[in-house]
Scaffold this active site. Structure first.
Site, mmCIF file in Angstrom:
data_model
loop_
_atom_site.group_PDB
_atom_site.id
_atom_site.type_symbol
_atom_site.label_atom_id
_atom_site.label_comp_id
_atom_site.label_asym_id
_atom_site.label_seq_id
_atom_site.Cartn_x
_atom_site.Cartn_y
_atom_site.Cartn_z
ATOM 1 N N LYS A 158 -2.464 1.674 9.326
ATOM 2 C CA LYS A 158 -2.602 0.691 8.357
ATOM 3 C C LYS A 158 -1.422 -0.088 8.135
ATOM 4 C CE LYS A 158 -5.563 1.698 4.983
ATOM 5 N NZ LYS A 158 -5.910 2.177 3.863
ATOM 6 N N GLY A 213 -9.309 -5.787 6.493
ATOM 7 C CA GLY A 213 -9.261 -5.054 7.729
ATOM 8 C C GLY A 213 -8.022 -5.289 8.674
ATOM 9 N N ARG A 224 -6.848 -8.474 -9.417
ATOM 10 C CA ARG A 224 -7.341 -9.672 -9.687
ATOM 11 C C ARG A 224 -8.917 -9.513 -9.713
ATOM 12 N NH1 ARG A 224 -10.134 -9.476 -4.871
ATOM 13 N NH2 ARG A 224 -9.274 -8.894 -2.948
ATOM 14 N N LYS A 261 -16.339 -6.011 3.038
ATOM 15 C CA LYS A 261 -17.683 -5.596 2.523
ATOM 16 C C LYS A 261 -18.635 -6.838 2.542
ATOM 17 C CE LYS A 261 -14.527 -3.971 -0.989
ATOM 18 N NZ LYS A 261 -13.751 -4.377 -2.395
ATOM 19 N N HIS A 306 -17.111 3.752 0.196
ATOM 20 C CA HIS A 306 -16.003 3.106 -0.463
ATOM 21 C C HIS A 306 -16.608 2.526 -1.797
ATOM 22 C CE1 HIS A 306 -12.977 -0.687 -0.103
ATOM 23 N NE2 HIS A 306 -13.265 -0.710 -1.331
ATOM 24 N N GLU A 354 -2.593 7.253 7.494
ATOM 25 C CA GLU A 354 -3.565 8.165 6.638
ATOM 26 C C GLU A 354 -4.393 8.759 7.536
ATOM 27 O OE1 GLU A 354 -3.503 5.678 2.260
ATOM 28 O OE2 GLU A 354 -5.500 5.460 3.792
ATOM 29 N N LYS A 380 0.977 -1.204 0.051
ATOM 30 C CA LYS A 380 0.139 -0.021 -0.085
ATOM 31 C C LYS A 380 0.851 1.129 -0.077
ATOM 32 C CE LYS A 380 -4.248 -2.012 2.021
ATOM 33 N NZ LYS A 380 -3.906 -3.460 1.971
#
Length: 448
Positions: free
Chosen positions: A158, A165, A292, A237, A208, A200, A116
């Site tokens: 993060k 998560g 993906r 999600k 999202h 962040e 990330k």
């Protein structure tokens, strides 16, 4: 087109990939663990090969064994599905070295976007807006505190290599960072082999929203509209829909064009998804890229009429896109819910034997199943066992179909999250499209 493909996955996504392969006349090679010997994907495969013990390290994450099977069965290509090895650059690299086509982007692109921190840097270079933060790894809590003070609390701590998560936590003070840093760093190291952490700015009241892209080897890249994925529990999600009820056409186009720019800037090829956070003013910020096929790809298929697996296969064989951006249609509204074998109140997994399974049928209802009646749901894998997808001419019709389908969905022998999904589908805030990432905590968990 390929003649023989190995699907290096299990459950509903393996079944879904095999379905398209069979339509295209492609011989499918399935793989399975000791716990999955009776699974639907094993029965559907033209040939099924045993990998090893029930744990993923013994089977679905065993790169050596999977490649051994691929060579023995003369597989020309491997489709990794999602999860497991799908975003493992080492797996993709070894496929490439053996002359087996990895159905996805190159290993170096996977590695770049899998970090990330490095992905943030790449997007900054490409001119894509990113969430305010620090694009470098933090060594300890005190360095994280210094970064947080520059950004301004609250911030999101993060893991650079994180997902689902894991290694992610909202922190609002110096003390909270001190309490959270080492634990999240350790979890990231345990799960991903990389404990790099960064921070962040935490943007409240966000949505999202992600953009599906397709890119071929000739430089053609298009976007297939967006998916609204804001309804999440523990940053994962559970409900996705397309198109988003929040975006207007101007922002939709800007986000799509930004996603194309992002993909082109890194030389991306195959199907991928650029994920964004969108604030109340409809300003969007790059979150991450999934290199993906996504769990929620069916809602995009439903509104565009495209088969994304077929598109992946065509691109992987060296083919070029058969459609241009102007050819991409947006027809109707689709919603997907993820059905988990878990307690709907605690979210704890609920393994066991499925003693009864009745699924709703009808126009505009689609199922992606990794189970059958009498299936054993084991504790070894992700507890998602099925997906229900509905489509309507407009959003209200899709919601009506979702409510009706969930009321008729019957699984006995284990607990599932269907009651929670019903609560979401029936909530007036969902009907109105007020679906921020705080939806579950604000309206469902608190029963308001």
């Amino acid at each position: 087109m390929f003649k023989r493909i190995l699907i290096a996955n299990r459950g509903e996504i393996a079944v879904r990939i095999m379905r398209t392969c069979k339509l295209l006349g492609i011989y499918t090679i399935g793989v399975y663990s000791q716990a999955d010997s009776d699974a639907p994907h094993v029965k559907l495969a033209d040939e099924a090969c045993f990998l090893g013990g029930p744990r993923v390290a013994e089977s679905y994450l065993n790169i050596d064994k999977i490649l051994e099977v691929a060579l023995q069965t003369k597989a020309e290509a491997i489709h990794p599905g999602y999860g497991l090895l799908s975003e493992n650059p080492e797996f993709a690299r070894r496929c490439e070295e053996l002359g087996i086509v990895f159905i996805g982007p190159s290993h170096d692109v996977i590695a770049l976007m899998g970090s990330k921190i490095e992905a943030r840097k790449a997007m900054e270079t490409a001119g894509i807006p990113v969430v305010p933060g620090k694009s470098f790894p933090l060594t300890d809590a005190e360095e994280a505190i210094a970064a947080a003070k520059q950004i301004g609390y609250p911030v999101m701590l993060k893991a650079s290599a994180g997902g689902g998560g894991i290694g992610m936590q909202i922190v609002k003070s110096d003390d909270e960072i001190r309490k959270a840093f080492e634990g999240n760093q350790k979890r990231a190291k345990d799960f991903f082999g990389d404990g790099s952490m960064y921070v962040e700015k935490y943007i409240e009241h966000t949505r999202h929203i992600e953009i599906q892209i397709l890119a071929d080897g000739a430089g053609n890249t298009i976007y297939l509209w967006e998916r609204e994925c804001s309804i999440q529990r523990r940053h994962q999600k559970v409900v996705e829909e397309a198109p988003s009820p929040f975006l207007d056409e101007t922002v939709r186009q800007k986000m799509g064009e930004a996603a194309v720019t992002a993909a082109k800037s890194i030389g991306y090829k195959n199907a991928g998804t650029i994920e964004f956070l969108v604030d109340e003013q409809k300003q969007f910020y790059f979150l991450e890229m999934n290199t993906r096929l996504q769990v929620e790809h069916p809602v995009t298929e439903e509104i565009t009429g495209l088969d994304l697996v077929a598109e992946q296969l065509r691109i992987a064989t060296g083919g070029t896109l058969t459609i241009t951006q102007g050819d991409v249609k947006k027809d109707g509204h689709a919603i997907e819910v993820r059905i988990y074998a878990e307690d709907p109140k605690t979210f704890y997994p609920s393994p066991g034997k499925i003693t009864k399974l009745n699924i709703p049928q009808g126009s505009g209802i689609r199922h992606e199943l990794g189970i059958h009646e009498a299936s054993m749901v084991t504790p070894y894998y992700d507890p998602m066992i099925a997906k229900l997808v509905v489509k309507g001419k407009e959003r209200d019709e899709a919601i009506d179909k979702l409510q009706a389908a969930l009321s008729k969905y019957e699984i006995q022998g284990i607990k599932t999250n269907i009651p929670m999904l019903q609560s979401v589908a029936e909530h007036p805030k969902f009907r109105s499209g007020d679906t921020t990432t705080a939806f579950i905590d604000k309206y469902i968990n608190r029963k308001t």
